[in-house]
Design an enzyme around this catalytic site. Sequence first.
Site, PDB file in Angstrom:
ATOM      1  N   GLY A  48      -4.553   4.786   2.480  1.00  0.00           N
ATOM      2  CA  GLY A  48      -6.232   4.720   1.482  1.00  0.00           C
ATOM      3  C   GLY A  48      -6.727   5.807   1.041  1.00  0.00           C
ATOM      4  O   GLY A  48      -7.135   7.142   1.776  1.00  0.00           O
ATOM      5  N   ARG A  90      -0.002  14.334   0.251  1.00  0.00           N
ATOM      6  CA  ARG A  90      -0.374  13.048  -1.180  1.00  0.00           C
ATOM      7  C   ARG A  90      -1.080  14.171  -2.450  1.00  0.00           C
ATOM      8  O   ARG A  90      -1.746  14.155  -2.203  1.00  0.00           O
ATOM      9  CB  ARG A  90      -0.128  11.855  -0.332  1.00  0.00           C
ATOM     10  N   GLN A 197       1.146  -3.225   0.743  1.00  0.00           N
ATOM     11  CA  GLN A 197      -0.649  -3.517   1.074  1.00  0.00           C
ATOM     12  C   GLN A 197      -0.997  -4.382   1.765  1.00  0.00           C
ATOM     13  O   GLN A 197      -1.367  -5.012   2.428  1.00  0.00           O
ATOM     14  CB  GLN A 197      -0.955  -2.128   0.818  1.00  0.00           C
ATOM     15  N   ASP A 238      -8.067   5.307  -6.293  1.00  0.00           N
ATOM     16  CA  ASP A 238      -7.443   7.353  -5.934  1.00  0.00           C
ATOM     17  C   ASP A 238      -8.020   8.211  -6.222  1.00  0.00           C
ATOM     18  O   ASP A 238      -8.017   9.811  -5.592  1.00  0.00           O
ATOM     19  CB  ASP A 238      -6.044   7.143  -5.584  1.00  0.00           C
ATOM     20  N   ASN A 248      -5.670   3.948  -9.416  1.00  0.00           N
ATOM     21  CA  ASN A 248      -4.954   3.340  -8.537  1.00  0.00           C
ATOM     22  C   ASN A 248      -3.618   2.340  -7.923  1.00  0.00           C
ATOM     23  O   ASN A 248      -2.954   3.236  -9.043  1.00  0.00           O
ATOM     24  CB  ASN A 248      -6.364   2.076  -8.550  1.00  0.00           C
ATOM     25  N   LYS A 249      -3.685   1.846  -7.234  1.00  0.00           N
ATOM     26  CA  LYS A 249      -2.319   1.344  -6.490  1.00  0.00           C
ATOM     27  C   LYS A 249      -1.628   0.642  -7.344  1.00  0.00           C
ATOM     28  O   LYS A 249      -1.810   0.560  -8.726  1.00  0.00           O
ATOM     29  CB  LYS A 249      -2.669   0.369  -5.886  1.00  0.00           C
TER      30      LYS A 249
HETATM   31  O1  MRU Z   1      -0.895   4.398  -1.410  1.00  0.00           O
HETATM   32  P1  MRU Z   1      -1.785   4.001  -0.510  1.00  0.00           P
HETATM   33  O2  MRU Z   1      -1.696   3.114   0.100  1.00  0.00           O
HETATM   34  O3  MRU Z   1      -2.876   4.990   0.317  1.00  0.00           O
HETATM   35  O4  MRU Z   1      -2.644   3.412  -1.665  1.00  0.00           O
HETATM   36  C1  MRU Z   1      -3.999   3.277  -1.459  1.00  0.00           C
HETATM   37  C2  MRU Z   1      -5.161   2.315  -2.814  1.00  0.00           C
HETATM   38  O5  MRU Z   1      -4.160   2.702  -3.973  1.00  0.00           O
HETATM   39  C3  MRU Z   1      -5.673   1.744  -2.084  1.00  0.00           C
HETATM   40  O6  MRU Z   1      -6.527   0.773  -3.364  1.00  0.00           O
HETATM   41  C4  MRU Z   1      -6.804   3.068  -2.624  1.00  0.00           C
HETATM   42  O7  MRU Z   1      -6.700   4.189  -1.442  1.00  0.00           O
HETATM   43  C5  MRU Z   1      -8.196   2.507  -2.410  1.00  0.00           C
HETATM   44  S1  MRU Z   1      -8.290   2.671  -0.671  1.00  0.00           S
HETATM   45  C6  MRU Z   1     -10.804   2.039  -0.835  1.00  0.00           C
END
Ligand code: MRU
Length: 349
Positions: A48, A90, A197, A238, A248-249
């Site tokens: 996140g 990352r 997630q 992100d 975003n994801k």
């Molecule tokens: O790969 P992750 O689990 O770190 O990805 C997280 C996301 O894409 C969340 O939607 C994003 O970080 C926003 S968290 C408030």
Amino acid sequence: MGSLSAMEFVDNTLKLIDQRQLPNKFSFFVCKTWQDCDYAIKDMVVRGAPAIGAAAAYGAVLAAMQYKNHSGADFVNLMHNAMASLSKARPTAVNLNWAINRMLNVFDSLDWTKPEEAGNILKQEADCLHNEDIEKSKKLSLFGADLIADGARILTHCNTGFLAVPGPGTALGMIKAAYGSGKKLSVFADETRPRLQGARLTAWELLTEGIPCTLIADSVAACLMRDGKVDLVVVGADRIAANGDTANKIGTFALSLAAAHFRIPFYVAAPLSTIDPSCATGNQIKIEERPATEVTMLDGIKLAPDGINVYNPAFDVSPAENISAIITEKGVLRPPFSESIANALGKNK
Ligand code: MRU
């Protein structure tokens, strides 16, 4: 649940909830060194965007404690290398660079002939960043809650609650604040392949909060929108480019297309630290690719034949034109985002 936190700095260690184990096991991963923290971010013990930023800030504190017996240029080099590595753990979430740059600015202003003092000063800065993030999350959650009507059926993707963010969350923070204010609402949580997630974390977080939640396979979302069962979509981010394009994801882009097609409001919730003005558009955002085994294996069980080619981007970019509003700690930003983002960042003054 409100007081739970993804991380805590105790006894000179960074104690993280091990998110890889949820919902089956609630356990902790303890980082004693900055390398442990680097690993925890890469392997998604903590994940996140805002949460990895805060974890990396504490990683810099661990580095200063590890290297306190080094001196002069040697100490500075070791610290710079540790922070450079943490900032690259990352590549997509800009909060990581943002947090490490903040730590670096403090570090570079120190009298580095006294390495033994660096740990305490950096710890104060990391605590400050962490606490500020909590306040931002609370503020944006309240701004966002106003956009959620009583009775709303909300669709969300990935996990954006306290596990992903210091504080109540971003998209999930809005949902929790709306629910907490007495609005009746229900949530469709996308499972969020391949790391799940949504299934593992969001479903767990919402169930624990007592917020009505229905888990769906990612591919169900467009059908629900077509059938008039979704009133709004809200996701986190992100990295947000200066024009509002939002990484975003993976899977978020498809949701934004479907929401635009069915004229359903599509909201992005994120602190201003997730905006990267150095990216003019989403084309400049680097998208992380993760290991093939995230797609071919599930908890040690093979899902695909050996030797298959796999493409596994962790994020995608939703174009600004599909986004109805971006909810930040400074309020709700509306299109045209180039202007509203510049104003929020204080660039148009
Ligand atoms: O790969 P992750 O689990 O770190 O990805 C997280 C996301 O894409 C969340 O939607 C994003 O970080 C926003 S968290 C408030």
